[in-house]
Structure formats: structure tokens, C-alpha cells
Design a protein around this motif. Sequence first.
Motif, short mmCIF file in Angstrom:
data_model
loop_
_atom_site.label_atom_id
_atom_site.label_comp_id
_atom_site.label_asym_id
_atom_site.label_seq_id
_atom_site.Cartn_x
_atom_site.Cartn_y
_atom_site.Cartn_z
N GLY A 85 41.84 29.53 42.92
CA GLY A 85 40.55 30.11 43.23
C GLY A 85 39.91 29.72 44.41
O GLY A 85 40.45 28.96 45.16
N SER A 86 39.00 30.72 44.70
CA SER A 86 38.28 30.08 46.21
C SER A 86 36.76 30.44 46.05
O SER A 86 36.32 31.38 45.25
CB SER A 86 38.84 30.87 47.20
OG SER A 86 38.79 32.26 47.34
N MET A 129 31.17 26.05 34.24
CA MET A 129 31.67 27.67 34.08
C MET A 129 31.36 28.23 35.57
O MET A 129 30.15 28.25 35.93
CB MET A 129 30.93 28.18 33.08
CG MET A 129 31.75 29.62 32.60
SD MET A 129 30.92 30.43 31.49
CE MET A 129 29.47 31.10 32.33
N LEU A 130 32.25 29.17 36.04
CA LEU A 130 31.86 29.76 37.25
C LEU A 130 31.60 31.31 36.78
O LEU A 130 30.69 31.88 37.23
CB LEU A 130 33.13 29.94 37.90
CG LEU A 130 33.56 28.77 39.13
CD1 LEU A 130 34.73 28.95 39.53
CD2 LEU A 130 32.38 28.55 39.83
N MET A 131 32.27 31.99 35.79
CA MET A 131 32.11 33.09 35.46
C MET A 131 32.72 33.55 34.27
O MET A 131 33.54 33.00 33.73
CB MET A 131 32.62 34.11 36.55
CG MET A 131 34.13 34.16 36.85
SD MET A 131 34.80 34.70 38.42
CE MET A 131 34.43 36.38 38.35
N THR A 132 32.39 34.85 33.88
CA THR A 132 33.18 35.24 32.48
C THR A 132 33.99 36.40 32.77
O THR A 132 33.43 37.39 33.63
CB THR A 132 32.01 35.48 31.43
OG1 THR A 132 31.32 34.52 31.15
CG2 THR A 132 32.62 36.15 30.15
N ILE A 133 35.00 36.61 32.36
CA ILE A 133 36.03 37.69 32.71
C ILE A 133 36.65 38.50 31.43
O ILE A 133 36.44 37.84 30.30
CB ILE A 133 37.33 37.27 33.46
CG1 ILE A 133 38.05 36.52 32.80
CG2 ILE A 133 36.65 36.85 34.88
CD1 ILE A 133 39.19 36.22 33.37
N PHE A 134 36.98 39.75 31.55
CA PHE A 134 37.25 40.33 30.47
C PHE A 134 38.90 40.71 30.82
O PHE A 134 39.22 41.05 31.70
CB PHE A 134 36.61 41.82 30.16
CG PHE A 134 37.23 42.60 29.31
CD1 PHE A 134 36.86 42.07 27.82
CD2 PHE A 134 37.82 43.85 29.41
CE1 PHE A 134 37.25 43.21 26.67
CE2 PHE A 134 38.38 44.57 28.25
CZ PHE A 134 38.08 44.34 27.10
N LEU A 135 39.76 40.40 29.58
CA LEU A 135 41.13 40.85 29.57
C LEU A 135 41.53 41.88 29.09
O LEU A 135 41.38 41.98 27.63
CB LEU A 135 42.14 39.58 29.24
CG LEU A 135 42.00 38.35 30.33
CD1 LEU A 135 42.95 37.38 29.90
CD2 LEU A 135 42.19 38.62 31.60
N GLU A 155 25.15 27.31 49.50
CA GLU A 155 24.99 28.44 48.81
C GLU A 155 26.39 29.02 48.39
O GLU A 155 27.13 29.31 49.26
CB GLU A 155 24.04 29.53 49.09
CG GLU A 155 22.69 29.16 49.36
CD GLU A 155 21.78 30.32 49.92
OE1 GLU A 155 22.41 31.42 50.02
OE2 GLU A 155 20.55 30.16 49.82
N ILE A 156 26.67 29.36 47.03
CA ILE A 156 28.18 30.08 46.56
C ILE A 156 27.77 31.51 47.00
O ILE A 156 27.07 31.73 46.05
CB ILE A 156 28.48 29.54 45.45
CG1 ILE A 156 28.68 28.06 45.35
CG2 ILE A 156 29.87 30.33 44.98
CD1 ILE A 156 29.09 27.52 44.32
N GLU A 157 28.65 31.96 47.36
CA GLU A 157 28.27 33.78 47.78
C GLU A 157 29.24 34.62 47.16
O GLU A 157 28.75 35.70 46.68
CB GLU A 157 28.35 33.92 49.18
CG GLU A 157 27.22 33.14 50.13
CD GLU A 157 27.79 33.47 51.66
OE1 GLU A 157 28.52 34.17 51.96
OE2 GLU A 157 26.95 32.91 52.59
N GLU A 158 30.47 33.93 46.98
CA GLU A 158 31.48 34.95 46.13
C GLU A 158 32.60 33.92 45.40
O GLU A 158 32.76 32.94 46.07
CB GLU A 158 31.95 35.77 47.19
CG GLU A 158 32.95 36.79 46.34
CD GLU A 158 33.58 37.80 47.48
OE1 GLU A 158 33.22 37.74 48.46
OE2 GLU A 158 34.44 38.60 47.07
N VAL A 159 32.99 34.38 44.23
CA VAL A 159 33.90 33.64 43.68
C VAL A 159 35.23 34.61 43.47
O VAL A 159 35.24 35.69 42.98
CB VAL A 159 33.59 33.24 42.16
CG1 VAL A 159 34.68 32.45 41.40
CG2 VAL A 159 32.33 32.13 42.31
N THR A 160 36.59 34.07 43.84
CA THR A 160 37.38 34.87 43.49
C THR A 160 38.63 34.12 42.91
O THR A 160 38.94 32.79 43.14
CB THR A 160 38.33 35.26 44.91
OG1 THR A 160 38.61 34.30 45.78
CG2 THR A 160 37.40 36.41 45.55
N ILE A 161 39.43 34.43 42.20
CA ILE A 161 40.31 33.79 41.26
C ILE A 161 41.78 34.64 41.17
O ILE A 161 41.69 35.60 40.95
CB ILE A 161 40.05 33.26 39.83
CG1 ILE A 161 39.45 34.78 39.11
CG2 ILE A 161 38.96 32.41 39.81
CD1 ILE A 161 39.42 34.20 37.36
#
Length: 425
Positions: free
Chosen positions: A132-133, A107-113, A198-204
Amino acid sequence: MLKELMFERLRKIEDLEQRQLLKDIVSGVFVNLIDYQEDMNRKLEERIFNEMDDIENKYDIYATLLPREDVDPIHDCLFPICPTDVEEKKIYTDKLLGSIKKHEPAMLMTIFLACNSDVIQHLLAQPRIFRGSLKTSEGQVEIQVGLIKNNLYVKEIEKLYSIFQINGLPWKTINHPFVHKFLDVIVVDCPPLHEDVEIEEVTIDLEEYEQYKRLNMVPLWNIQPHVVKNSGFPFPAIDRVNFEHVLSLRKTGNQHGYVIDTEEENVRYVKRSDHELTIVSPLEQSGEWRLLKIAKVEQEHIGKLNFALVSNSRNDYFMHKLSYKNNQNVSTKGEIIRLINSFEAADMLELVKIDVFEEHEPIGSRNLIQPFLMDRQEGNNYKKTMLLQFISKQDRDFIANDVLSFLIAEIQRHFMEYKCVGKWL
């Protein structure tokens, strides 16, 4: 009403002297008597109404949603379902790589739709891969991700259900439409990474669903944990086997509702008074107890909200109090209408049609907002399906389907012999 009738009759007397004489007599004697009788009738009505001890409203659950940066850590009545939601989330590369290596969901993150439930169900029914990146200390890394349903908040509601059972309190379905719109973003494909990166930012990019995506959202409710010590030492209960532990509610506020959050074997039953909570327990040692405070929600203390404040509270009607006190259901169409209209959430819709079918398959929307209860109910051999059809009194927003599901879930709890489904007309 009686006064108006009397004066109306007086006005029809043509003889003015007789009219004046009767008016003086009526004004001097009968008007005061009528006022007294009406006042006594009103007091009697209030007394009967107040005798219906409405403790149910102390356990109403209110819910809403806020961005993380807008959550007030000292709010009077709205608190995060998961306190860790207000903390900055960090992705650890070694943990991520470990999950990928074990072929487990990473799991990378949790989002709300912010969309209606039909869109989310369609998205989950046909799994999609999105681009994503990762912005890392070694540069940009392209990845592929998928979406799965987040069950964290539903599990918290299931825990609350168990706590209500331990405390001997009747359960009402939680009307929290927002918790069913959270999805976990998992890694489907990722190039090799060093563990010290280190992972600084996640974008999808969710493509056509991007317009609904909201990041760092926190679901709230009016439940706050507290730890309370015994008021003095436990003393033997009337059964001479268990012990009574008295907890004072003066500091935390006796206007709120409280439940004991502990193991089932630690509680025999709970007694409630205005300022104290008495736990009858086999534990003989004094100690600390974990309470869940169900805060009383007052409009002036809510503040500014980005999304609607919803609840499972009922309208304050005498028949609803009487039904709650006696806990008896009548299997009629009128009882279904009364049950639905008893909830404040039903103000935005109207039940217009009820049909009963022999089919066992769902005919309408049946969003399982309480899977922990549905698992028990599915064991029943349903003979018929009850279809409830509604119209909306206003423009339907993105939580309208979830409110409908909440009402259907409540009808299902009372009519276990049917498979209850609902849909919009």
C-alpha cells in the motif's frame, strides 16, 4: 364449485322444457343461496386468519448496501447501521503512530469485499501481507498492510438482540449478508513519520482480491433511533411498586414497530397499543426515552438500490402465524421444511436432504453469523450433527452462502440438541 356442478347436471337433462323450468328454479333460489354461503365462508376464513395477531411482521429487519455518496439522509425506511459511516473518514497521523508504537492494530480504513463467504474465510485463514501507499504532505510513503475481520456491525446486531430481550420480544436471526464482508485494513509495516504530517490519501493493492474491493460502502437497515418524551406524568402501575410511562407514537407513525433502548433495570415490561407504548419502570420521574423505530418497508418508498434488499421476514401464511403465536416446535422433518419455507429468503433455494450423524465435527458450511448466540449454544453437549443439503433455484450470487447461513442459524435456534450445518449440492 357447487354452482358449476348444478349447471353441469342441468345440461344433461334432455327434455328442454324441464331443463328450462329447473334452470329458472335454480337461478332464482339456489344460486343466491350458494353465493351467500360462499361469502359467509370467506368472511369466516378472514376472521379466523385476522385473529392471529401478526405483530411479528412489525419487527422484520430489512437490509441492503449503498455507496456512501448514494445514501439518502432523509430516506423513509433505510438508515445506516452506524450513522458515522456517512461522514468523511480522516486518518490522524499521531493516532496511527501511537498504535504502531504500542504494537496495537493501527487501522487505516474499512473495505467491503463483494465475494462469497468462502473466499473471505480463505483470505482470513491464511493472513496475507499486501502493498500500500500513503500520500502525505511530505510525499509518497510505501507501507505494508494486512486484513482482519470487521466486527463493528455484528456488535450492533448483538446490541439489538439484547434490546429485544429487554422488550420481551422473540428474536429472529438478522439476515444481513453484507455486514460479514467488511474487513479492516491495518498497518503491518510503515516507515517513520512526523506527527504533524497530514495523510491525504490511502491506496492498497489486494492483488487477486482487487476485483472484489469496494470503498466507502455503507450497510443499511430499517432501524432509526428516536428520542420521545413522556405523554404527561408517570402514574403508579397496578403492582403499586413501579410506574407506567406512556409514550405517544402518533408523530413517529404507529404503523412501525418500536423497541425501548435502555438499561435492563429501567424496564419491567412493555405494553403496546395502536398509538401508544407503555413502559412499566421503577423510574418515577418523567423524562425522555430512546426508541428504536423499526420502519415498515414499502416497495414504492425504497428507490434505486445497487445491491439486493434482503430481510428476515416470513411469508404471510396461516400456519406460520399459528406456530409463532403458540411458540411450539415439533421435531420432525416436516417442521424443518416448514421453518425454512416460512422465510421469504428461502424462495431462491430448496431443501432436498436431511442427514443426522453421530460425529461432533462440522460436516458442512456453518458460518457463525450470530457468534453472540453460538457462544451460548456451544456449551451444549451435542449428541448428533444435522446436515441440511440444498439446491439453488437460480444462479448463486455472492451473498447466497450468507443466506444459507441465515437459514441454518434459524434452524439451530429451534433444534438446540443438534449441531446444525448446511451445504449446497
